[in-house]
Design an enzyme around this catalytic site. Structure first.
Site, short mmCIF file in Angstrom:
data_model
loop_
_atom_site.label_atom_id
_atom_site.label_comp_id
_atom_site.label_asym_id
_atom_site.label_seq_id
_atom_site.Cartn_x
_atom_site.Cartn_y
_atom_site.Cartn_z
CB CYS A 74 20.92 4.03 79.68
SG CYS A 74 19.25 3.35 79.64
CB CYS A 77 18.71 6.77 81.08
SG CYS A 77 18.87 5.21 81.98
#
Length: 515
Positions: A74, A77
Protein backbone atom coordinates in the site's frame (compact mmCIF):
# COMPACT_ATOMS: atom_id res chain seq x y z
CA UNK A 1 12.00 -56.51 -0.86
CA UNK A 2 12.94 -57.65 2.66
CA UNK A 3 11.34 -56.37 5.87
CA UNK A 4 14.57 -54.63 6.85
CA UNK A 5 14.60 -52.60 3.62
CA UNK A 6 11.00 -51.50 4.11
CA UNK A 7 11.73 -50.37 7.67
CA UNK A 8 14.77 -48.38 6.56
CA UNK A 9 12.70 -46.59 3.90
CA UNK A 10 9.97 -45.85 6.41
CA UNK A 11 12.43 -44.33 8.86
CA UNK A 12 14.06 -42.18 6.21
CA UNK A 13 10.62 -40.77 5.43
CA UNK A 14 9.94 -40.11 9.13
CA UNK A 15 13.26 -38.32 9.58
CA UNK A 16 12.51 -36.13 6.57
CA UNK A 17 9.02 -35.27 7.86
CA UNK A 18 10.16 -34.42 11.37
CA UNK A 19 13.16 -32.43 10.15
CA UNK A 20 10.91 -30.40 7.88
CA UNK A 21 8.57 -29.72 10.79
CA UNK A 22 11.43 -28.77 13.10
CA UNK A 23 12.95 -26.68 10.35
CA UNK A 24 9.72 -24.80 9.85
CA UNK A 25 9.63 -24.02 13.55
CA UNK A 26 13.20 -22.74 13.41
CA UNK A 27 12.31 -20.56 10.43
CA UNK A 28 9.27 -19.22 12.25
CA UNK A 29 11.34 -18.47 15.32
CA UNK A 30 13.92 -16.70 13.19
CA UNK A 31 11.24 -14.73 11.38
CA UNK A 32 9.64 -13.83 14.70
CA UNK A 33 13.01 -12.74 16.08
CA UNK A 34 13.70 -10.58 13.06
CA UNK A 35 10.22 -9.12 13.10
CA UNK A 36 10.22 -8.26 16.78
CA UNK A 37 13.75 -6.98 16.82
CA UNK A 38 13.59 -5.27 13.49
CA UNK A 39 16.48 -5.42 11.04
CA UNK A 40 16.33 -1.69 10.42
CA UNK A 41 17.60 0.24 13.47
CA UNK A 42 15.20 3.07 12.57
CA UNK A 43 12.18 0.81 12.98
CA UNK A 44 10.90 1.42 16.49
CA UNK A 45 7.40 -0.02 16.09
CA UNK A 46 7.19 -3.71 17.01
CA UNK A 47 6.04 -5.80 14.06
CA UNK A 48 3.62 -8.51 15.14
CA UNK A 49 2.07 -11.47 13.40
CA UNK A 50 -0.56 -14.07 14.23
CA UNK A 51 1.95 -16.25 16.11
CA UNK A 52 3.09 -13.65 18.65
CA UNK A 53 0.27 -11.07 18.70
CA UNK A 54 -1.48 -12.24 21.88
CA UNK A 55 1.68 -13.04 23.85
CA UNK A 56 3.44 -9.73 23.17
CA UNK A 57 0.40 -7.61 24.03
CA UNK A 58 -0.41 -9.56 27.19
CA UNK A 59 3.18 -9.44 28.40
CA UNK A 60 4.03 -5.78 27.77
CA UNK A 61 4.53 -3.54 30.81
CA UNK A 62 3.02 -0.63 28.85
CA UNK A 63 -0.28 0.83 30.04
CA UNK A 64 -1.62 1.39 26.51
CA UNK A 65 -0.99 -0.01 23.06
CA UNK A 66 -1.46 1.09 19.45
CA UNK A 67 -1.74 -1.45 16.66
CA UNK A 68 -1.41 -0.30 13.07
CA UNK A 69 -2.92 -2.66 10.49
CA UNK A 70 -1.30 -2.04 7.10
CA UNK A 71 -0.28 -3.73 3.85
CA UNK A 72 3.27 -3.60 2.59
CA UNK A 73 2.11 -3.03 -1.00
CA UNK A 74 0.00 0.00 0.00
CA UNK A 75 1.64 3.32 -1.11
CA UNK A 76 -0.23 5.27 1.58
CA UNK A 77 1.11 2.87 4.23
CA UNK A 78 4.66 3.31 3.01
CA UNK A 79 4.26 7.08 3.12
CA UNK A 80 2.74 6.93 6.60
CA UNK A 81 5.48 4.75 8.07
CA UNK A 82 7.90 7.58 8.91
CA UNK A 83 5.12 9.46 10.72
CA UNK A 84 4.32 6.38 12.80
CA UNK A 85 7.99 5.71 13.52
CA UNK A 86 8.59 9.28 14.69
CA UNK A 87 6.01 8.73 17.41
CA UNK A 88 7.08 5.13 18.14
CA UNK A 89 10.64 6.18 18.95
CA UNK A 90 9.30 8.19 21.90
CA UNK A 91 7.76 5.10 23.52
CA UNK A 92 9.48 1.95 22.24
CA UNK A 93 12.89 0.47 22.86
CA UNK A 94 15.70 0.91 25.41
CA UNK A 95 16.38 4.49 24.28
CA UNK A 96 12.75 5.58 24.45
CA UNK A 97 12.05 9.01 25.89
CA UNK A 98 8.85 7.85 27.61
CA UNK A 99 9.17 4.06 28.04
CA UNK A 100 6.50 1.79 29.46
CA UNK A 101 3.55 4.02 28.61
CA UNK A 102 2.47 3.16 25.05
CA UNK A 103 3.54 0.07 23.09
CA UNK A 104 3.38 0.89 19.38
CA UNK A 105 3.05 -2.10 17.05
CA UNK A 106 2.07 -2.95 13.50
CA UNK A 107 0.59 -5.93 11.64
CA UNK A 108 1.02 -6.55 7.90
CA UNK A 109 -2.37 -7.71 6.62
CA UNK A 110 -0.90 -8.54 3.21
CA UNK A 111 0.79 -11.60 4.71
CA UNK A 112 -1.38 -14.72 4.60
CA UNK A 113 -0.36 -15.66 8.12
CA UNK A 114 -2.18 -12.54 9.37
CA UNK A 115 -5.40 -12.86 7.35
CA UNK A 116 -7.55 -14.18 10.19
CA UNK A 117 -5.98 -11.73 12.65
CA UNK A 118 -6.89 -8.76 10.45
CA UNK A 119 -10.40 -10.15 9.95
CA UNK A 120 -10.72 -10.35 13.71
CA UNK A 121 -10.42 -6.56 13.80
CA UNK A 122 -12.73 -5.89 10.84
CA UNK A 123 -9.93 -3.99 9.08
CA UNK A 124 -11.67 -1.90 6.42
CA UNK A 125 -8.85 0.32 5.15
CA UNK A 126 -5.09 0.80 5.31
CA UNK A 127 -3.56 2.01 7.48
CA UNK A 128 -6.04 1.45 10.30
CA UNK A 129 -4.96 2.26 13.87
CA UNK A 130 -6.41 0.92 17.13
CA UNK A 131 -5.85 2.17 20.68
CA UNK A 132 -6.56 0.55 24.02
CA UNK A 133 -5.27 -1.49 26.99
CA UNK A 134 -2.84 -4.14 25.66
CA UNK A 135 -4.67 -7.07 27.25
CA UNK A 136 -7.92 -6.18 25.43
CA UNK A 137 -6.45 -6.66 21.94
CA UNK A 138 -6.47 -10.49 21.80
CA UNK A 139 -10.29 -10.42 21.90
CA UNK A 140 -10.45 -8.46 18.64
CA UNK A 141 -12.80 -5.65 17.62
CA UNK A 142 -15.87 -5.01 15.51
CA UNK A 143 -17.80 -1.82 14.78
CA UNK A 144 -20.93 -3.05 16.58
CA UNK A 145 -19.15 -3.48 19.93
CA UNK A 146 -20.43 -0.48 21.84
CA UNK A 147 -18.63 -1.32 25.10
CA UNK A 148 -15.27 -2.27 23.61
CA UNK A 149 -12.21 -0.85 25.36
CA UNK A 150 -10.51 -0.58 21.96
CA UNK A 151 -10.91 2.55 19.85
CA UNK A 152 -10.12 3.38 16.24
CA UNK A 153 -7.75 6.36 16.01
CA UNK A 154 -9.53 8.71 13.64
CA UNK A 155 -7.07 11.59 13.65
CA UNK A 156 -3.51 10.35 13.32
CA UNK A 157 -2.53 10.95 9.72
CA UNK A 158 0.68 12.76 10.68
CA UNK A 159 3.13 12.30 13.54
CA UNK A 160 1.99 15.57 15.13
CA UNK A 161 -1.71 14.69 14.94
CA UNK A 162 -1.12 11.15 16.23
CA UNK A 163 0.88 12.40 19.22
CA UNK A 164 -1.76 15.05 19.94
CA UNK A 165 -4.41 12.32 19.90
CA UNK A 166 -2.37 10.28 22.40
CA UNK A 167 -1.85 13.32 24.63
CA UNK A 168 -5.61 13.90 24.79
CA UNK A 169 -6.22 10.29 25.81
CA UNK A 170 -3.77 10.21 28.71
CA UNK A 171 -3.63 13.88 29.70
CA UNK A 172 0.03 14.33 28.77
CA UNK A 173 1.90 16.97 26.80
CA UNK A 174 4.54 14.94 25.01
CA UNK A 175 6.31 16.48 22.04
CA UNK A 176 8.15 14.99 19.07
CA UNK A 177 11.34 16.79 20.13
CA UNK A 178 11.32 15.45 23.70
CA UNK A 179 14.73 14.31 24.88
CA UNK A 180 15.48 11.41 27.17
CA UNK A 181 15.09 11.94 30.92
CA UNK A 182 13.50 15.34 30.52
CA UNK A 183 10.09 14.20 31.63
CA UNK A 184 7.83 16.28 33.83
CA UNK A 185 5.25 13.49 33.99
CA UNK A 186 7.14 11.10 36.25
CA UNK A 187 4.67 9.83 38.83
CA UNK A 188 5.39 10.44 42.49
CA UNK A 189 6.13 7.28 44.45
CA UNK A 190 5.61 9.11 47.75
CA UNK A 191 1.91 9.87 47.63
CA UNK A 192 0.55 6.96 45.56
CA UNK A 193 1.07 3.46 47.02
CA UNK A 194 -0.27 1.91 43.81
CA UNK A 195 2.86 3.00 41.95
CA UNK A 196 4.77 0.04 43.40
CA UNK A 197 2.74 -2.24 41.09
CA UNK A 198 4.86 -0.98 38.19
CA UNK A 199 7.98 -2.14 40.05
CA UNK A 200 7.25 -5.80 39.31
CA UNK A 201 8.85 -5.18 35.92
CA UNK A 202 11.80 -3.46 37.61
CA UNK A 203 12.31 -6.49 39.85
CA UNK A 204 12.66 -8.60 36.72
CA UNK A 205 14.98 -5.99 35.20
CA UNK A 206 17.16 -5.87 38.31
CA UNK A 207 17.39 -9.67 38.53
CA UNK A 208 18.46 -10.03 34.89
CA UNK A 209 20.86 -7.08 35.16
CA UNK A 210 22.50 -8.51 38.29
CA UNK A 211 22.98 -11.84 36.51
CA UNK A 212 24.50 -10.08 33.50
CA UNK A 213 26.91 -8.14 35.76
CA UNK A 214 28.03 -11.36 37.44
CA UNK A 215 28.84 -12.92 34.07
CA UNK A 216 30.34 -9.78 32.55
CA UNK A 217 32.81 -9.35 35.41
CA UNK A 218 33.50 -13.11 35.78
CA UNK A 219 32.50 -13.02 39.43
CA UNK A 220 31.74 -16.75 39.77
CA UNK A 221 34.76 -18.21 41.59
CA UNK A 222 35.40 -21.05 43.99
CA UNK A 223 34.70 -18.77 46.98
CA UNK A 224 31.56 -17.18 45.47
CA UNK A 225 29.99 -20.36 44.09
CA UNK A 226 28.09 -21.29 47.28
CA UNK A 227 26.67 -17.77 47.91
CA UNK A 228 25.33 -17.66 44.35
CA UNK A 229 23.67 -21.06 44.74
CA UNK A 230 21.98 -19.97 47.99
CA UNK A 231 20.68 -16.78 46.41
CA UNK A 232 19.37 -18.68 43.38
CA UNK A 233 17.55 -21.03 45.75
CA UNK A 234 15.92 -18.03 47.40
CA UNK A 235 14.85 -16.67 43.99
CA UNK A 236 13.42 -20.03 42.93
CA UNK A 237 11.25 -20.18 46.03
CA UNK A 238 10.18 -16.57 46.50
CA UNK A 239 10.80 -14.30 43.51
CA UNK A 240 7.57 -12.36 42.79
CA UNK A 241 7.87 -13.08 39.04
CA UNK A 242 7.07 -16.60 37.94
CA UNK A 243 9.38 -16.49 34.94
CA UNK A 244 12.27 -15.35 37.16
CA UNK A 245 11.53 -18.32 39.44
CA UNK A 246 11.55 -20.58 36.42
CA UNK A 247 14.73 -19.09 34.95
CA UNK A 248 16.54 -19.27 38.29
CA UNK A 249 15.50 -22.91 38.62
CA UNK A 250 16.90 -23.72 35.18
CA UNK A 251 20.23 -22.16 36.11
CA UNK A 252 20.25 -23.97 39.44
CA UNK A 253 19.43 -27.38 37.95
CA UNK A 254 22.33 -27.09 35.51
CA UNK A 255 24.75 -25.35 37.86
CA UNK A 256 26.69 -28.41 39.06
CA UNK A 257 27.29 -29.51 35.48
CA UNK A 258 28.37 -26.06 34.32
CA UNK A 259 30.26 -25.10 37.45
CA UNK A 260 31.58 -28.23 39.25
CA UNK A 261 33.36 -27.91 42.57
CA UNK A 262 36.72 -28.96 41.17
CA UNK A 263 36.64 -26.59 38.20
CA UNK A 264 39.18 -24.18 39.70
CA UNK A 265 41.63 -26.93 40.65
CA UNK A 266 42.29 -27.66 36.98
CA UNK A 267 45.18 -26.12 35.08
CA UNK A 268 42.65 -25.09 32.43
CA UNK A 269 40.31 -23.32 34.85
CA UNK A 270 40.51 -20.07 32.84
CA UNK A 271 39.27 -21.86 29.74
CA UNK A 272 36.64 -23.71 31.75
CA UNK A 273 35.42 -20.44 33.31
CA UNK A 274 35.11 -18.79 29.90
CA UNK A 275 33.17 -21.78 28.58
CA UNK A 276 30.89 -21.76 31.64
CA UNK A 277 30.14 -18.05 31.24
CA UNK A 278 29.44 -18.57 27.54
CA UNK A 279 26.87 -21.27 28.33
CA UNK A 280 25.29 -19.32 31.21
CA UNK A 281 24.70 -16.38 28.88
CA UNK A 282 22.25 -18.60 27.00
CA UNK A 283 20.09 -18.83 30.11
CA UNK A 284 17.51 -16.04 30.28
CA UNK A 285 16.96 -15.84 34.01
CA UNK A 286 13.76 -13.76 33.68
CA UNK A 287 12.76 -14.57 30.10
CA UNK A 288 14.26 -13.89 26.71
CA UNK A 289 12.98 -10.29 26.54
CA UNK A 290 14.54 -9.21 29.86
CA UNK A 291 16.42 -7.01 30.51
CA UNK A 292 14.32 -4.58 28.49
CA UNK A 293 16.73 -1.68 28.91
CA UNK A 294 14.48 0.70 30.85
CA UNK A 295 12.85 1.13 34.25
CA UNK A 296 9.27 1.80 35.29
CA UNK A 297 8.81 2.51 39.01
CA UNK A 298 12.56 2.93 39.47
CA UNK A 299 13.13 5.35 36.62
CA UNK A 300 14.92 8.52 37.69
CA UNK A 301 14.58 11.98 36.26
CA UNK A 302 18.23 11.75 35.21
CA UNK A 303 20.07 9.00 33.40
CA UNK A 304 22.45 8.23 36.27
CA UNK A 305 19.96 8.11 39.15
CA UNK A 306 17.86 5.29 40.61
CA UNK A 307 17.44 2.39 38.16
CA UNK A 308 19.35 -0.77 39.12
CA UNK A 309 19.98 0.02 42.79
CA UNK A 310 16.30 0.86 43.27
CA UNK A 311 15.22 -2.34 41.52
CA UNK A 312 17.58 -4.41 43.67
CA UNK A 313 16.17 -2.92 46.89
CA UNK A 314 12.62 -3.67 45.73
CA UNK A 315 13.68 -7.24 44.96
CA UNK A 316 15.18 -7.72 48.43
CA UNK A 317 12.11 -6.24 50.16
CA UNK A 318 9.79 -8.41 48.08
CA UNK A 319 11.78 -11.51 49.09
CA UNK A 320 11.70 -10.49 52.76
CA UNK A 321 7.88 -10.44 52.91
CA UNK A 322 7.45 -13.79 51.14
CA UNK A 323 9.48 -16.03 53.42
CA UNK A 324 8.28 -18.04 56.43
CA UNK A 325 9.69 -17.88 59.94
CA UNK A 326 11.90 -20.92 59.46
CA UNK A 327 13.54 -19.34 56.40
CA UNK A 328 14.35 -15.97 57.96
CA UNK A 329 17.99 -16.65 58.89
CA UNK A 330 18.69 -18.40 55.59
CA UNK A 331 17.20 -15.48 53.66
CA UNK A 332 19.26 -13.03 55.73
CA UNK A 333 22.57 -14.80 55.07
CA UNK A 334 21.71 -15.36 51.39
CA UNK A 335 21.03 -11.66 50.77
CA UNK A 336 24.01 -10.47 52.83
CA UNK A 337 26.39 -12.87 51.07
CA UNK A 338 24.99 -11.98 47.67
CA UNK A 339 25.52 -8.24 48.17
CA UNK A 340 28.96 -8.82 49.71
CA UNK A 341 30.14 -10.96 46.79
CA UNK A 342 28.31 -9.61 43.77
CA UNK A 343 27.31 -5.96 44.26
CA UNK A 344 29.99 -4.13 42.35
CA UNK A 345 29.84 -0.75 44.17
CA UNK A 346 32.64 -1.11 46.72
CA UNK A 347 31.52 1.50 49.26
CA UNK A 348 27.88 0.40 49.21
CA UNK A 349 28.90 -3.24 49.48
CA UNK A 350 31.13 -2.55 52.47
CA UNK A 351 28.44 -0.54 54.25
CA UNK A 352 25.87 -3.30 53.74
CA UNK A 353 28.37 -5.90 54.99
CA UNK A 354 28.93 -3.88 58.17
CA UNK A 355 25.18 -3.73 58.80
CA UNK A 356 24.93 -7.50 58.29
CA UNK A 357 27.88 -8.12 60.61
CA UNK A 358 26.28 -6.05 63.36
CA UNK A 359 23.47 -8.62 63.72
CA UNK A 360 24.47 -10.80 66.67
CA UNK A 361 21.53 -13.18 67.05
CA UNK A 362 20.05 -15.42 64.32
CA UNK A 363 16.63 -14.45 62.99
CA UNK A 364 13.80 -16.77 63.95
CA UNK A 365 10.88 -14.69 62.71
CA UNK A 366 10.19 -13.46 59.19
CA UNK A 367 8.82 -10.26 60.70
CA UNK A 368 12.14 -9.48 62.38
CA UNK A 369 14.11 -9.98 59.17
CA UNK A 370 11.72 -7.83 57.10
CA UNK A 371 11.96 -5.04 59.65
CA UNK A 372 15.76 -5.33 59.82
CA UNK A 373 16.01 -4.94 56.04
CA UNK A 374 13.64 -1.96 56.16
CA UNK A 375 15.75 -0.37 58.89
CA UNK A 376 18.96 -1.08 56.95
CA UNK A 377 17.49 0.60 53.87
CA UNK A 378 16.67 3.70 55.88
CA UNK A 379 20.19 3.72 57.32
CA UNK A 380 21.58 3.67 53.78
CA UNK A 381 19.21 6.49 52.79
CA UNK A 382 20.33 8.57 55.76
CA UNK A 383 23.95 8.22 54.71
CA UNK A 384 23.23 9.02 51.06
CA UNK A 385 21.00 11.98 51.96
CA UNK A 386 23.96 13.74 53.53
CA UNK A 387 26.37 12.87 50.71
CA UNK A 388 23.99 13.86 47.92
CA UNK A 389 23.09 17.11 49.68
CA UNK A 390 26.74 18.17 49.88
CA UNK A 391 27.76 16.94 46.43
CA UNK A 392 24.51 17.82 44.59
CA UNK A 393 24.40 14.36 43.01
CA UNK A 394 20.88 13.32 44.05
CA UNK A 395 17.79 13.07 41.89
CA UNK A 396 15.88 16.35 42.36
CA UNK A 397 12.54 14.66 41.71
CA UNK A 398 13.28 11.60 43.86
CA UNK A 399 15.37 12.76 46.82
CA UNK A 400 16.37 10.18 49.41
CA UNK A 401 13.90 10.09 52.29
CA UNK A 402 13.28 8.12 55.46
CA UNK A 403 10.70 5.60 54.43
CA UNK A 404 7.76 5.15 54.45
CA UNK A 405 6.63 8.78 54.67
CA UNK A 406 3.36 9.66 56.34
CA UNK A 407 1.69 10.11 52.95
CA UNK A 408 2.15 6.40 52.27
CA UNK A 409 1.62 5.03 55.76
CA UNK A 410 0.05 7.41 58.29
CA UNK A 411 -0.47 4.56 60.76
CA UNK A 412 3.26 3.77 60.75
CA UNK A 413 4.04 7.00 62.60
CA UNK A 414 3.07 7.83 66.19
CA UNK A 415 0.95 10.96 66.08
CA UNK A 416 2.84 12.49 69.00
CA UNK A 417 6.28 11.42 67.82
CA UNK A 418 9.13 13.83 67.04
CA UNK A 419 9.48 15.43 63.64
CA UNK A 420 11.12 13.48 60.85
CA UNK A 421 14.74 14.57 61.14
CA UNK A 422 16.15 11.12 60.53
CA UNK A 423 15.27 7.46 60.80
CA UNK A 424 16.59 7.14 64.35
CA UNK A 425 14.41 10.03 65.57
CA UNK A 426 11.09 8.84 64.14
CA UNK A 427 8.76 7.15 66.60
CA UNK A 428 7.74 4.16 64.50
CA UNK A 429 4.86 1.77 65.10
CA UNK A 430 6.80 -1.31 64.03
CA UNK A 431 3.77 -3.59 63.84
CA UNK A 432 2.13 -1.13 61.47
CA UNK A 433 5.34 -0.85 59.45
CA UNK A 434 5.43 -4.63 59.06
CA UNK A 435 1.80 -4.70 57.91
CA UNK A 436 2.62 -1.99 55.40
CA UNK A 437 5.67 -3.91 54.09
CA UNK A 438 3.56 -7.04 53.61
CA UNK A 439 0.91 -5.12 51.69
CA UNK A 440 3.24 -2.88 49.69
CA UNK A 441 5.87 -5.41 48.62
CA UNK A 442 3.52 -8.37 48.66
CA UNK A 443 0.03 -8.00 47.22
CA UNK A 444 0.33 -4.50 45.76
CA UNK A 445 3.59 -5.31 43.97
CA UNK A 446 1.90 -7.98 41.84
CA UNK A 447 -1.49 -6.24 41.61
CA UNK A 448 -0.75 -5.01 38.08
CA UNK A 449 -0.61 -8.61 36.89
CA UNK A 450 -3.92 -9.29 38.62
CA UNK A 451 -5.58 -6.28 36.99
CA UNK A 452 -4.35 -7.39 33.59
CA UNK A 453 -5.72 -10.88 34.17
CA UNK A 454 -2.30 -12.48 33.99
CA UNK A 455 -2.53 -14.53 37.18
CA UNK A 456 -3.56 -18.15 37.24
CA UNK A 457 -5.79 -19.71 39.83
CA UNK A 458 -2.83 -20.41 42.07
CA UNK A 459 -1.80 -16.77 42.11
CA UNK A 460 1.06 -17.22 39.70
CA UNK A 461 1.55 -15.32 36.49
CA UNK A 462 0.80 -17.77 33.73
CA UNK A 463 1.61 -15.27 31.01
CA UNK A 464 5.10 -14.81 32.36
CA UNK A 465 5.86 -18.40 31.54
CA UNK A 466 8.40 -18.44 28.73
CA UNK A 467 6.66 -20.12 25.85
CA UNK A 468 9.86 -21.07 24.03
CA UNK A 469 10.83 -24.73 24.12
CA UNK A 470 13.47 -26.98 22.65
CA UNK A 471 10.98 -29.77 22.10
CA UNK A 472 10.08 -30.55 18.51
CA UNK A 473 6.35 -30.60 17.83
CA UNK A 474 5.70 -33.53 15.50
CA UNK A 475 2.73 -33.42 13.11
CA UNK A 476 0.01 -36.03 13.41
CA UNK A 477 1.10 -37.86 10.26
CA UNK A 478 4.67 -38.12 11.42
CA UNK A 479 3.53 -39.23 14.87
CA UNK A 480 1.48 -42.01 13.29
CA UNK A 481 4.44 -43.01 11.16
CA UNK A 482 6.66 -43.13 14.22
CA UNK A 483 4.15 -45.38 15.94
CA UNK A 484 4.08 -47.71 12.93
CA UNK A 485 7.85 -47.70 12.76
CA UNK A 486 8.04 -48.57 16.43
CA UNK A 487 5.75 -51.54 15.84
CA UNK A 488 7.81 -52.55 12.83
CA UNK A 489 11.01 -52.31 14.81
CA UNK A 490 9.39 -54.37 17.54
CA UNK A 491 8.45 -57.02 15.01
CA UNK A 492 11.94 -56.93 13.53
CA UNK A 493 13.46 -57.28 17.00
CA UNK A 494 11.30 -60.29 17.75
CA UNK A 495 12.14 -61.81 14.38
CA UNK A 496 15.86 -61.25 14.92
CA UNK A 497 15.79 -62.69 18.43
CA UNK A 498 13.93 -65.78 17.21
CA UNK A 499 16.50 -66.22 14.47
CA UNK A 500 19.32 -65.89 16.99
CA UNK A 501 17.69 -68.47 19.27
CA UNK A 502 17.22 -70.87 16.35
CA UNK A 503 20.82 -70.40 15.29
CA UNK A 504 22.00 -71.02 18.84
CA UNK A 505 19.76 -74.09 19.13
CA UNK A 506 20.95 -75.58 15.83
CA UNK A 507 24.56 -74.74 16.69
CA UNK A 508 24.22 -76.57 20.00
CA UNK A 509 22.52 -79.51 18.29
CA UNK A 510 25.29 -79.69 15.69
CA UNK A 511 27.90 -79.57 18.42
CA UNK A 512 26.23 -82.42 20.29
CA UNK A 513 26.27 -84.53 17.16
CA UNK A 514 30.02 -84.07 16.90
CA UNK A 515 30.67 -85.32 20.45
Amino acid sequence: MSLVHWILILNLWILKATSLQAGSRVVLREIGHNIVGGSDPKDYAVELNATNFDAVLKDTPATYAIVEFFAHWCPACRNYKHHYENVAKLFNGPNAVHPGIVLMTRVDCALKINSKLCDKFSVSHYPMLFWGPPTKFPAGWSSNQAKSKLHVIDDGRTAERLLNWINKQIGSSYGLEDEKFENEHLSSNISDPGQIARAVYDVEEATATAFDIILEHKMIKSETRAPLIKFLQLLVAHHPSRRCRKGSAEVLVNFDDLCPLDMWSSDKHDVDTSNMIGVLRNFHICGKDVPRGYWMFCRGSKNDTRGFSCGLWVLMHSLSVRIEDGESQTAFTSICDFIHNFFICQECRQHFYEMCSSVKSPFTKARDFALWLWSAHNEVNERLMKEEASLKTGDPKFPKIIWPPKQLCPSCHHSQGPKDKGGSQINWKRDEVFKFLISYYGNTLVSLYKEKGLLGGDGTTDILEDSSTNAVVVPVGAALAIALASCAFGALACYWRSQQKNRKYYHQLHSLKNI
